[in-house]
Design an enzyme around this catalytic site. Structure first.
Site, PDB file in Angstrom:
ATOM      1  N   ASP A  59       0.849  -1.199   0.000  1.00 42.48           N
ATOM      2  CA  ASP A  59       0.000   0.000   0.000  1.00 42.48           C
ATOM      3  C   ASP A  59       0.883   1.248   0.000  1.00 42.48           C
ATOM      4  O   ASP A  59       2.057   1.179   0.370  1.00 42.48           O
ATOM      5  CB  ASP A  59      -0.916   0.005   1.246  1.00 42.48           C
ATOM      6  CG  ASP A  59      -2.238   0.735   0.992  1.00 42.48           C
ATOM      7  OD1 ASP A  59      -2.193   1.921   0.619  1.00 42.48           O
ATOM      8  OD2 ASP A  59      -3.312   0.119   1.151  1.00 42.48           O
ATOM      9  N   ASN A 103      -5.741  -4.937  -6.246  1.00 44.27           N
ATOM     10  CA  ASN A 103      -6.968  -4.326  -5.734  1.00 44.27           C
ATOM     11  C   ASN A 103      -6.856  -2.829  -5.480  1.00 44.27           C
ATOM     12  O   ASN A 103      -7.871  -2.137  -5.417  1.00 44.27           O
ATOM     13  CB  ASN A 103      -7.325  -5.078  -4.432  1.00 44.27           C
ATOM     14  CG  ASN A 103      -8.245  -4.315  -3.547  1.00 44.27           C
ATOM     15  OD1 ASN A 103      -9.443  -4.268  -3.802  1.00 44.27           O
ATOM     16  ND2 ASN A 103      -7.697  -3.685  -2.507  1.00 44.27           N
ATOM     17  N   TYR A 144     -13.292   6.483 -13.989  1.00 43.76           N
ATOM     18  CA  TYR A 144     -13.427   5.284 -13.151  1.00 43.76           C
ATOM     19  C   TYR A 144     -14.090   4.166 -13.956  1.00 43.76           C
ATOM     20  O   TYR A 144     -13.629   3.026 -13.957  1.00 43.76           O
ATOM     21  CB  TYR A 144     -14.255   5.632 -11.907  1.00 43.76           C
ATOM     22  CG  TYR A 144     -14.301   4.534 -10.869  1.00 43.76           C
ATOM     23  CD1 TYR A 144     -13.307   4.413  -9.900  1.00 43.76           C
ATOM     24  CD2 TYR A 144     -15.347   3.611 -10.844  1.00 43.76           C
ATOM     25  CE1 TYR A 144     -13.346   3.408  -8.940  1.00 43.76           C
ATOM     26  CE2 TYR A 144     -15.389   2.598  -9.889  1.00 43.76           C
ATOM     27  CZ  TYR A 144     -14.388   2.508  -8.941  1.00 43.76           C
ATOM     28  OH  TYR A 144     -14.428   1.497  -7.995  1.00 43.76           O
ATOM     29  N   LYS A 195     -12.271   0.697 -15.014  1.00 40.06           N
ATOM     30  CA  LYS A 195     -12.778  -0.610 -14.559  1.00 40.06           C
ATOM     31  C   LYS A 195     -13.187  -1.484 -15.747  1.00 40.06           C
ATOM     32  O   LYS A 195     -13.006  -2.704 -15.700  1.00 40.06           O
ATOM     33  CB  LYS A 195     -13.932  -0.414 -13.573  1.00 40.06           C
ATOM     34  CG  LYS A 195     -13.515   0.240 -12.256  1.00 40.06           C
ATOM     35  CD  LYS A 195     -12.467  -0.572 -11.505  1.00 40.06           C
ATOM     36  CE  LYS A 195     -12.154  -0.013 -10.124  1.00 40.06           C
ATOM     37  NZ  LYS A 195     -11.118  -0.786  -9.418  1.00 40.06           N
ATOM     38  N   ILE A 254     -19.709  -1.182  -1.650  1.00 40.84           N
ATOM     39  CA  ILE A 254     -19.259  -1.861  -0.437  1.00 40.84           C
ATOM     40  C   ILE A 254     -18.910  -0.821   0.626  1.00 40.84           C
ATOM     41  O   ILE A 254     -18.308   0.215   0.309  1.00 40.84           O
ATOM     42  CB  ILE A 254     -17.989  -2.715  -0.753  1.00 40.84           C
ATOM     43  CG1 ILE A 254     -18.206  -3.600  -1.995  1.00 40.84           C
ATOM     44  CG2 ILE A 254     -17.579  -3.547   0.467  1.00 40.84           C
ATOM     45  CD1 ILE A 254     -19.333  -4.593  -1.908  1.00 40.84           C
ATOM     46  N   THR A 300     -16.784   0.820   2.659  1.00 45.32           N
ATOM     47  CA  THR A 300     -15.341   1.003   2.899  1.00 45.32           C
ATOM     48  C   THR A 300     -15.096   2.505   3.048  1.00 45.32           C
ATOM     49  O   THR A 300     -15.964   3.325   2.682  1.00 45.32           O
ATOM     50  CB  THR A 300     -14.484   0.501   1.709  1.00 45.32           C
ATOM     51  OG1 THR A 300     -14.680   1.387   0.606  1.00 45.32           O
ATOM     52  CG2 THR A 300     -14.829  -0.924   1.314  1.00 45.32           C
TER      53      THR A 300
HETATM   54  N1  LIG Z   1     -16.035   0.318  -2.032  1.00 46.38           N
HETATM   55  C1  LIG Z   1     -16.759   0.086  -3.124  1.00 46.38           C
HETATM   56  O1  LIG Z   1     -17.967   0.305  -3.149  1.00 46.38           O
HETATM   57  C2  LIG Z   1     -16.103  -0.492  -4.348  1.00 46.38           C
HETATM   58  C3  LIG Z   1     -16.930  -0.987  -5.359  1.00 46.38           C
HETATM   59  C4  LIG Z   1     -16.353  -1.536  -6.494  1.00 46.38           C
HETATM   60  C5  LIG Z   1     -14.982  -1.580  -6.610  1.00 46.38           C
HETATM   61  N2  LIG Z   1     -14.208  -1.074  -5.620  1.00 46.38           N
HETATM   62  C6  LIG Z   1     -12.762  -1.152  -5.818  1.00 46.38           C
HETATM   63  O2  LIG Z   1     -12.217  -1.882  -4.733  1.00 46.38           O
HETATM   64  C7  LIG Z   1     -10.847  -1.517  -4.576  1.00 46.38           C
HETATM   65  C8  LIG Z   1     -10.585  -1.235  -3.119  1.00 46.38           C
HETATM   66  O3  LIG Z   1     -11.361  -0.117  -2.739  1.00 46.38           O
HETATM   67  P1  LIG Z   1     -11.921   0.121  -1.254  1.00 46.38           P
HETATM   68  O4  LIG Z   1     -13.336   0.433  -1.394  1.00 46.38           O
HETATM   69  O5  LIG Z   1     -11.458  -0.948  -0.363  1.00 46.38           O
HETATM   70  O6  LIG Z   1     -11.186   1.509  -0.959  1.00 46.38           O
HETATM   71  P2  LIG Z   1     -10.246   2.007   0.220  1.00 46.38           P
HETATM   72  O7  LIG Z   1     -10.007   3.438  -0.066  1.00 46.38           O
HETATM   73  O8  LIG Z   1     -10.792   1.607   1.538  1.00 46.38           O
HETATM   74  O9  LIG Z   1      -8.886   1.177  -0.020  1.00 46.38           O
HETATM   75  C9  LIG Z   1      -8.074   1.401  -1.127  1.00 46.38           C
HETATM   76  C10 LIG Z   1      -6.626   1.185  -0.711  1.00 46.38           C
HETATM   77  O10 LIG Z   1      -5.809   1.341  -1.893  1.00 46.38           O
HETATM   78  C11 LIG Z   1      -4.686   2.118  -1.536  1.00 46.38           C
HETATM   79  N3  LIG Z   1      -4.143   2.808  -2.706  1.00 46.38           N
HETATM   80  C12 LIG Z   1      -4.671   3.858  -3.379  1.00 46.38           C
HETATM   81  N4  LIG Z   1      -3.858   4.232  -4.367  1.00 46.38           N
HETATM   82  C13 LIG Z   1      -2.783   3.397  -4.327  1.00 46.38           C
HETATM   83  C14 LIG Z   1      -1.608   3.280  -5.100  1.00 46.38           C
HETATM   84  N5  LIG Z   1      -1.349   4.128  -6.105  1.00 46.38           N
HETATM   85  N6  LIG Z   1      -0.733   2.294  -4.791  1.00 46.38           N
HETATM   86  C15 LIG Z   1      -0.966   1.452  -3.764  1.00 46.38           C
HETATM   87  N7  LIG Z   1      -2.062   1.517  -2.980  1.00 46.38           N
HETATM   88  C16 LIG Z   1      -2.958   2.481  -3.266  1.00 46.38           C
HETATM   89  C17 LIG Z   1      -5.204   3.110  -0.495  1.00 46.38           C
HETATM   90  O11 LIG Z   1      -4.146   3.661   0.258  1.00 46.38           O
HETATM   91  C18 LIG Z   1      -6.136   2.230   0.310  1.00 46.38           C
HETATM   92  O12 LIG Z   1      -5.466   1.605   1.379  1.00 46.38           O
HETATM   93  C19 LIG Z   1     -10.617  -0.336  -5.511  1.00 46.38           C
HETATM   94  O13 LIG Z   1      -9.997  -0.796  -6.706  1.00 46.38           O
HETATM   95  C20 LIG Z   1     -12.017   0.149  -5.795  1.00 46.38           C
HETATM   96  O14 LIG Z   1     -12.103   0.817  -7.027  1.00 46.38           O
HETATM   97  C21 LIG Z   1     -14.728  -0.538  -4.488  1.00 46.38           C
END
Ligand SMILES: NC(=O)c1ccc[n+]([C@@H]2O[C@H](COP(=O)([O-])OP(=O)(O)OC[C@H]3O[C@@H](n4cnc5c(N)ncnc54)[C@H](O)[C@@H]3O)[C@@H](O)[C@H]2O)c1
Length: 255
Positions: free
Chosen positions: A38, A91, A159, A163, A192, A194
């Site tokens: 991260d 991720n 975005y 995706k 989700i 988060t």
């Molecule tokens: N939460 C949702 O509703 C949802 C839905 C669909 C997809 N997603 C995808 O799930 C994945 C995780 O998202 P989340 O909801 O857990 O978000 P989150 O913000 O809780 O976690 C994302 C993590 O990625 C890290 N990060 C960001 N940029 C980075 C980089 N350049 N290098 C390394 N780490 C990096 C952040 O520091 C963070 O710890 C993402 O790809 C997001 O697009 C999330």
């Protein structure tokens, strides 16, 4: 009790928060040694600590997935620490920005930032991981796409484009490497709970309820519900599953 991933090494990008943290804990729960990668060192350290408290083994690697030197070093550090790379969960990602802008108004700098992390970052991770998995003759890659990788959403064009790119990358790499023992799949989460979406909900009253109602199941998902699918796709239980973009979305895509 034996886990489904005993003796394996799992690498999780974005493991310091949300879905990545839940997946890191789930991998460790199945017996894998976990590399939490991260840019958020504090969050990553917390995840490592949670795994250790639960009796698992984990290390933190600071890596920005949009930087090729970081993704290469991340894989090298994984192999140095644990001797192999068996499961890779690509991720890490960012939202398309808190301010919603239509396509014609979308800012160039936001486009570049989102594409470089959410799309190019996934490719850079695979580019670093695949040579190691080819050396081993085995590996399972899971990428995080989204329902936004399967259908359009408004106000967040980069975005959605990123995706959709991830679902395409996943299929293309599966075609190239499945005969070499490497399966490549993606999860497509609905919304989700988060920190990523919480920030958006906090700034827009009533938005969370509107988003929940778009899921036939009537609620948002929990990170652990995505993690369960990721661990399954990473395990031998999914040995004939490759090139698949799996919605884990409370029915969002069924509409
Ligand atoms: N939460 C949702 O509703 C949802 C839905 C669909 C997809 N997603 C995808 O799930 C994945 C995780 O998202 P989340 O909801 O857990 O978000 P989150 O913000 O809780 O976690 C994302 C993590 O990625 C890290 N990060 C960001 N940029 C980075 C980089 N350049 N290098 C390394 N780490 C990096 C952040 O520091 C963070 O710890 C993402 O790809 C997001 O697009 C999330």
């Amino acid at each position: 009790m034996a886990g489904n991933l005993d003796g394996k090494t799992a690498l999780v990008t974005g493991g310091g928060s949300g879905i990545g943290r839940a997946a890191s804990l789930a991998y460790a729960g199945e017996g894998a040694r976990v590399v939490v990668a991260d840019v958020n060192v504090e969050g990553g350290e917390e995840t490592v600590q949670l795994i250790k408290e639960a009796g698992g083994e984990a290390i933190l690697v600071h890596a920005d997935v949009s930087k090729p030197e970081d993704t290469q070093a991340m894989v090298a550090q994984t192999v140095e620490a644990f001797g192999s790379l068996d499961c890779a969960f690509n991720n890490a990602g960012i939202s398309g920005g808190r301010e919603r802008r239509l396509t014609a108004d979308y800012l160039d700098e936001d486009w570049d930032r989102v594409i470089s992390i959410n799309l190019k970052g996934v490719w850079l991770c695979m580019k670093a991981e695949i040579p190691q998995m080819l050396k081993q003759g085995s590996g399972a890659i899971v990428n995080t796409a989204s329902v936004a990788g399967l259908v359009g959403l408004t106000g967040t064009v980069a975005y959605v484009a990123a995706k959709h790119g991830v679902t395409g990358l996943t299929k293309a790499a599966a075609m190239e490497y499945s005969s070499s023992g490497i399966r490549v799949n993606a999860v497509c989460p609905g919304y989700i709970h988060t920190p990523m979406v919480q920030g958006i909900f906090d700034e827009n009253e009533g938005y969370e309820d509107r988003v929940a109602s778009r899921h036939p199941i009537g609620r948002l998902g929990e990170p652990s519900e995505i993690a369960a699918a990721v661990v399954w796709l990473s395990s031998d239980a999914a040995s004939f599953v490759t090139g698949h973009n799996l919605p884990v979305d409370g029915g969002y895509m069924a509409q």
